[in-house]
Design a protein around this motif. Structure first.
Motif, PDB file in Angstrom:
ATOM      1  N   LEU A 116       0.839  -1.194   0.000  1.00  0.00           N
ATOM      2  CA  LEU A 116       0.000   0.000   0.000  1.00  0.00           C
ATOM      3  C   LEU A 116       0.872   1.242   0.000  1.00  0.00           C
ATOM      4  N   ALA A 117       1.019   1.855  -1.147  1.00  0.00           N
ATOM      5  CA  ALA A 117       1.850   3.048  -1.301  1.00  0.00           C
ATOM      6  C   ALA A 117       1.455   3.771  -2.571  1.00  0.00           C
ATOM      7  N   ASN A 118       1.770   5.059  -2.611  1.00  0.00           N
ATOM      8  CA  ASN A 118       1.661   5.829  -3.845  1.00  0.00           C
ATOM      9  C   ASN A 118       3.034   5.838  -4.509  1.00  0.00           C
ATOM     10  N   ILE A 119       3.230   4.986  -5.504  1.00  0.00           N
ATOM     11  CA  ILE A 119       4.509   4.959  -6.213  1.00  0.00           C
ATOM     12  C   ILE A 119       4.498   6.114  -7.202  1.00  0.00           C
ATOM     13  N   LYS A 120       5.165   7.194  -6.822  1.00  0.00           N
ATOM     14  CA  LYS A 120       5.093   8.438  -7.575  1.00  0.00           C
ATOM     15  C   LYS A 120       6.002   8.457  -8.791  1.00  0.00           C
ATOM     16  N   LEU A 121       7.146   7.762  -8.697  1.00  0.00           N
ATOM     17  CA  LEU A 121       8.111   7.858  -9.787  1.00  0.00           C
ATOM     18  C   LEU A 121       9.171   6.784  -9.664  1.00  0.00           C
ATOM     19  N   ILE A 122       9.845   6.552 -10.783  1.00  0.00           N
ATOM     20  CA  ILE A 122      11.000   5.664 -10.846  1.00  0.00           C
ATOM     21  C   ILE A 122      12.162   6.476 -11.381  1.00  0.00           C
ATOM     22  N   ILE A 123      13.287   6.405 -10.691  1.00  0.00           N
ATOM     23  CA  ILE A 123      14.502   7.116 -11.097  1.00  0.00           C
ATOM     24  C   ILE A 123      15.567   6.084 -11.451  1.00  0.00           C
ATOM     25  N   SER A 124      16.294   6.329 -12.532  1.00  0.00           N
ATOM     26  CA  SER A 124      17.332   5.392 -12.946  1.00  0.00           C
ATOM     27  C   SER A 124      18.526   6.118 -13.545  1.00  0.00           C
ATOM     28  N   ASN A 125      19.680   5.478 -13.411  1.00  0.00           N
ATOM     29  CA  ASN A 125      20.885   5.988 -14.061  1.00  0.00           C
ATOM     30  C   ASN A 125      21.090   5.346 -15.432  1.00  0.00           C
ATOM     31  N   HIS A 126      20.123   4.540 -15.863  1.00  0.00           N
ATOM     32  CA  HIS A 126      20.120   3.932 -17.199  1.00  0.00           C
ATOM     33  C   HIS A 126      18.702   4.012 -17.763  1.00  0.00           C
ATOM     34  N   PRO A 127      18.546   4.022 -19.084  1.00  0.00           N
ATOM     35  CA  PRO A 127      17.205   4.114 -19.677  1.00  0.00           C
ATOM     36  C   PRO A 127      16.511   2.769 -19.845  1.00  0.00           C
ATOM     37  N   ASP A 128      17.173   1.661 -19.529  1.00  0.00           N
ATOM     38  CA  ASP A 128      16.707   0.320 -19.873  1.00  0.00           C
ATOM     39  C   ASP A 128      15.309  -0.012 -19.357  1.00  0.00           C
ATOM     40  N   LEU A 129      14.963   0.435 -18.157  1.00  0.00           N
ATOM     41  CA  LEU A 129      13.700   0.026 -17.531  1.00  0.00           C
ATOM     42  C   LEU A 129      12.562   1.026 -17.740  1.00  0.00           C
TER      43      LEU A 129
END
Length: 288
Positions: free
Chosen positions: A117-130
């Motif tokens: 149960l969470a608000n997943i607001k964003l994904i941050i990455s140092n690569h574009p793969d995902l």
């Protein structure tokens, strides 16, 4: 997501002495609260008391904003360090990834099923793969390529994004970058990492190679809060799986991925449910 209860949770630690449980219970009773869960632990060597207590708010005669002031005299009497949480508050979460997708998929699937149960607001990455994974689940994806020369500036940009989205918790889902102490200071005990080793053994990089060379019979994974000392933060959850001399490094990595994603998911759930107290670089886990 599952239904949210209207409960308050009090997490506390203090020097151990008589009357703590009775006094807290009396406080809740006097204000017409009904206790639904209570768990406690005493570290007899340190003389320290720990507690998690949860009660219903439906008939409680204090408004939420009034509870801290009303409870403060009792907290001062017992020299408590304490935190008040509410079960219907859904934390804002950011996930940091690199290239490995297994932990990210596990989190997103459990979130989709209502287990996390969470608000997943964003994904941050140092690569574009995902990025395609983020797009599949409809989550904003931020690509921040990092070099040693740009690390400081990039972390400032990341912190600005996290602040904009009012992030409560950061999950490092196999994020293969070491965060600076300046970054970590903004989120003390609010950055959860998964290390692909049963810490404190085989710290740092390539733990499965180290394990293979040592001829271990079990491998494991460790989820912990991030501190400035690499892989040395308070441990939240661990698990192991048996291996043998027949297993190649690739076999160990494959088996390790299965255990990594499960351990990380358990740690996230414990944190989101306010079941963890950190004390002297260790954790007290109220998991019953």
């Amino acid at each position: 997501m599952g239904s949210l209860s209207n409960h308050a949770i009090l997490l506390l630690s203090c020097p151990d002495r008589k009357g703590i449980v009775a006094s807290i219970s009396q406080f809740i009773y006097e204000h017409n609260g009904n206790i639904v869960h209570a768990d406690q632990y005493t570290d007899t060597e340190k003389g320290q008391f720990f507690m998690r207590i949860e009660w219903e708010l439906d008939d409680f005669d204090l408004e939420r904003k009034e509870i801290p002031e009303a409870f403060s005299p009792l907290a001062q009497q017992f020299q408590m360090k304490w935190m008040l949480c509410f079960t219907d508050y859904v934390p804002n979460v950011a996930i940091f990834v690199s290239k490995a997708p297994h932990c990210l998929y596990e989190i997103l699937l459990r979130h989709s099923s209502g287990e996390i149960l969470a608000n997943i607001k964003l994904i941050i990455s140092n690569h574009p793969d995902l990025r395609p994974v983020a797009e599949t689940f409809g989550i904003p994806f931020y690509f921040f390529p990092i070099t040693p020369e740009t690390k400081s500036d990039i972390e400032k940009q990341e912190l600005a994004v996290l602040k904009k989205h009012h992030i409560d918790l950061i999950i490092l889902a196999r994020y293969m970058q070491i965060l600076t102490s300046e970054f970590i200071a903004h989120y003390p005990n609010r950055i959860i990492n998964i290390h692909h080793s049963f810490l404190p053994a085989f710290v740092g990089s390539r733990p499965y190679h180290q394990a293979r060379e040592r001829g271990v019979k079990i491998i494991g994974a460790t989820s912990h809060y991030v501190t400035p000392e690499l892989d040395a933060g308070p441990i939240i959850e661990q698990d192991v799986i048996r291996v043998s001399h027949r297993d190649s490094v690739e076999d160990l990595i494959r088996k390790g991925r299965d255990i990594e994603k499960l351990v990380l998911a358990r740690a996230i759930k414990l944190h989101l449910e306010n079941r963890i107290l950190v004390y002297e670089n260790k954790t007290i886990i109220f998991d019953t």
